[in-house]
Write a protein that holds these residues in place. Structure first.
Motif, PDB file in Angstrom:
ATOM      1  N   ASP A   1       0.847  -1.188   0.000  1.00 60.15           N
ATOM      2  CA  ASP A   1       0.000   0.000   0.000  1.00 60.15           C
ATOM      3  C   ASP A   1       0.883   1.238   0.000  1.00 60.15           C
ATOM      4  O   ASP A   1       1.837   1.338   0.768  1.00 60.15           O
ATOM      5  N   LEU A   2       0.540   2.191  -0.847  1.00 59.97           N
ATOM      6  CA  LEU A   2       1.284   3.448  -0.935  1.00 59.97           C
ATOM      7  C   LEU A   2       0.319   4.585  -0.628  1.00 59.97           C
ATOM      8  O   LEU A   2      -0.630   4.813  -1.364  1.00 59.97           O
ATOM      9  N   GLU A   3       0.561   5.254   0.491  1.00 61.75           N
ATOM     10  CA  GLU A   3      -0.302   6.348   0.924  1.00 61.75           C
ATOM     11  C   GLU A   3       0.423   7.674   0.764  1.00 61.75           C
ATOM     12  O   GLU A   3       1.637   7.714   0.560  1.00 61.75           O
ATOM     13  N   VAL A   4      -0.315   8.749   0.883  1.00 60.95           N
ATOM     14  CA  VAL A   4       0.246  10.092   0.721  1.00 60.95           C
ATOM     15  C   VAL A   4       1.458  10.256   1.640  1.00 60.95           C
ATOM     16  O   VAL A   4       1.411   9.926   2.820  1.00 60.95           O
ATOM     17  N   GLY A   5       2.556  10.715   1.063  1.00 61.61           N
ATOM     18  CA  GLY A   5       3.794  10.928   1.811  1.00 61.61           C
ATOM     19  C   GLY A   5       4.732   9.740   1.791  1.00 61.61           C
ATOM     20  O   GLY A   5       5.900   9.869   2.144  1.00 61.61           O
ATOM     21  N   ASP A   6       4.233   8.560   1.364  1.00 66.30           N
ATOM     22  CA  ASP A   6       5.081   7.363   1.318  1.00 66.30           C
ATOM     23  C   ASP A   6       5.993   7.382   0.100  1.00 66.30           C
ATOM     24  O   ASP A   6       5.641   7.903  -0.955  1.00 66.30           O
ATOM     25  N   SER A   7       7.158   6.779   0.259  1.00 64.13           N
ATOM     26  CA  SER A   7       8.088   6.506  -0.840  1.00 64.13           C
ATOM     27  C   SER A   7       8.543   5.073  -0.704  1.00 64.13           C
ATOM     28  O   SER A   7       8.936   4.655   0.392  1.00 64.13           O
ATOM     29  N   LYS A   8       8.482   4.331  -1.810  1.00 65.36           N
ATOM     30  CA  LYS A   8       8.934   2.941  -1.791  1.00 65.36           C
ATOM     31  C   LYS A   8       9.753   2.665  -3.035  1.00 65.36           C
ATOM     32  O   LYS A   8       9.569   3.279  -4.082  1.00 65.36           O
ATOM     33  N   LEU A   9      10.682   1.715  -2.886  1.00 61.29           N
ATOM     34  CA  LEU A   9      11.594   1.374  -3.964  1.00 61.29           C
ATOM     35  C   LEU A   9      11.176   0.077  -4.639  1.00 61.29           C
ATOM     36  O   LEU A   9      10.738  -0.866  -3.981  1.00 61.29           O
ATOM     37  N   LEU A  10      11.348   0.043  -5.951  1.00 67.02           N
ATOM     38  CA  LEU A  10      11.064  -1.152  -6.737  1.00 67.02           C
ATOM     39  C   LEU A  10      12.328  -1.527  -7.502  1.00 67.02           C
ATOM     40  O   LEU A  10      12.805  -0.758  -8.341  1.00 67.02           O
ATOM     41  N   ASN A  11      12.874  -2.691  -7.175  1.00 72.61           N
ATOM     42  CA  ASN A  11      14.076  -3.176  -7.845  1.00 72.61           C
ATOM     43  C   ASN A  11      13.666  -3.861  -9.141  1.00 72.61           C
ATOM     44  O   ASN A  11      12.965  -4.869  -9.120  1.00 72.61           O
ATOM     45  N   LEU A  12      14.112  -3.344 -10.268  1.00 73.73           N
ATOM     46  CA  LEU A  12      13.716  -3.890 -11.567  1.00 73.73           C
ATOM     47  C   LEU A  12      14.287  -5.280 -11.828  1.00 73.73           C
ATOM     48  O   LEU A  12      13.826  -5.976 -12.721  1.00 73.73           O
ATOM     49  N   ASN A  13      15.277  -5.687 -11.035  1.00 77.56           N
ATOM     50  CA  ASN A  13      15.810  -7.045 -11.172  1.00 77.56           C
ATOM     51  C   ASN A  13      14.900  -8.088 -10.517  1.00 77.56           C
ATOM     52  O   ASN A  13      15.134  -9.278 -10.658  1.00 77.56           O
ATOM     53  N   GLU A  14      13.883  -7.626  -9.786  1.00 76.46           N
ATOM     54  CA  GLU A  14      13.029  -8.541  -9.023  1.00 76.46           C
ATOM     55  C   GLU A  14      11.551  -8.444  -9.397  1.00 76.46           C
ATOM     56  O   GLU A  14      10.687  -8.774  -8.597  1.00 76.46           O
ATOM     57  N   VAL A  15      11.240  -7.998 -10.614  1.00 82.12           N
ATOM     58  CA  VAL A  15       9.837  -7.786 -10.992  1.00 82.12           C
ATOM     59  C   VAL A  15       9.394  -8.636 -12.177  1.00 82.12           C
ATOM     60  O   VAL A  15       8.348  -8.388 -12.762  1.00 82.12           O
ATOM     61  N   GLY A  16      10.193  -9.634 -12.530  1.00 82.20           N
ATOM     62  CA  GLY A  16       9.812 -10.546 -13.600  1.00 82.20           C
ATOM     63  C   GLY A  16      10.119 -10.069 -15.005  1.00 82.20           C
ATOM     64  O   GLY A  16       9.502 -10.542 -15.968  1.00 82.20           O
TER      65      GLY A  16
END
Length: 132
Positions: free
Chosen positions: A79-94
């Motif tokens: 879940d991404l709410e207002v003010g949140d920042s999250k990282l997505l590693n492109l090596n781990e997304v298929g």
């Protein structure tokens, strides 16, 4: 005659909202900033709007490289709410093995699959050559 048909269609859309597959829940609206933080990681920063549930099946995240699209498994964003920042590693997304650099067109789109509508569109600046 055409005016009557248009009015009838508008009336039907208002009176019978379910006939277009409307589920009763609105499509999320959001101000999302997406950018590379290094050669294989993209940051999703929620700047305002509705909460996004990336671990649900209703959102699809697509990476476009020079016009070719790839569906990303972005469920790790949760879940991404207002003010949140999250990282997505492109090596781990298929993703299959791909390469792109600063001269390539790279876009990330977040799509509401229930409505088929665009939630977020971001042209990415690629700072270095990327190999996935």
């Amino acid at each position: 005659m055409i005016i009557i048909l248009i009015l009838a269609a508008l009336f039907a859309a208002v009176v019978f909202p379910g006939f277009n597959g409307y589920s009763g829940e609105p499509c999320p609206t959001v101000n999302l900033d997406i950018f590379f933080v290094n050669e294989s990681t993209v940051e999703f920063r929620h700047m305002g709007g509705d909460c996004l549930e990336f671990d649900s099946r209703s959102l699809g995240v697509f990476l476009y490289v020079n016009g070719k699209s790839y569906l990303l498994d972005a469920s790790s964003l949760g879940d991404l709410e207002v003010g949140d920042s999250k990282l997505l590693n492109l090596n781990e997304v298929g993703l299959p093995p791909i390469e792109f650099g600063s001269r390539d067109e790279v876009i990330i789109k977040v799509v509401d699959r229930n409505f088929g509508t665009l939630v977020s569109y971001q042209d990415l600046h690629v700072p270095v050559h990327v190999t996935i």
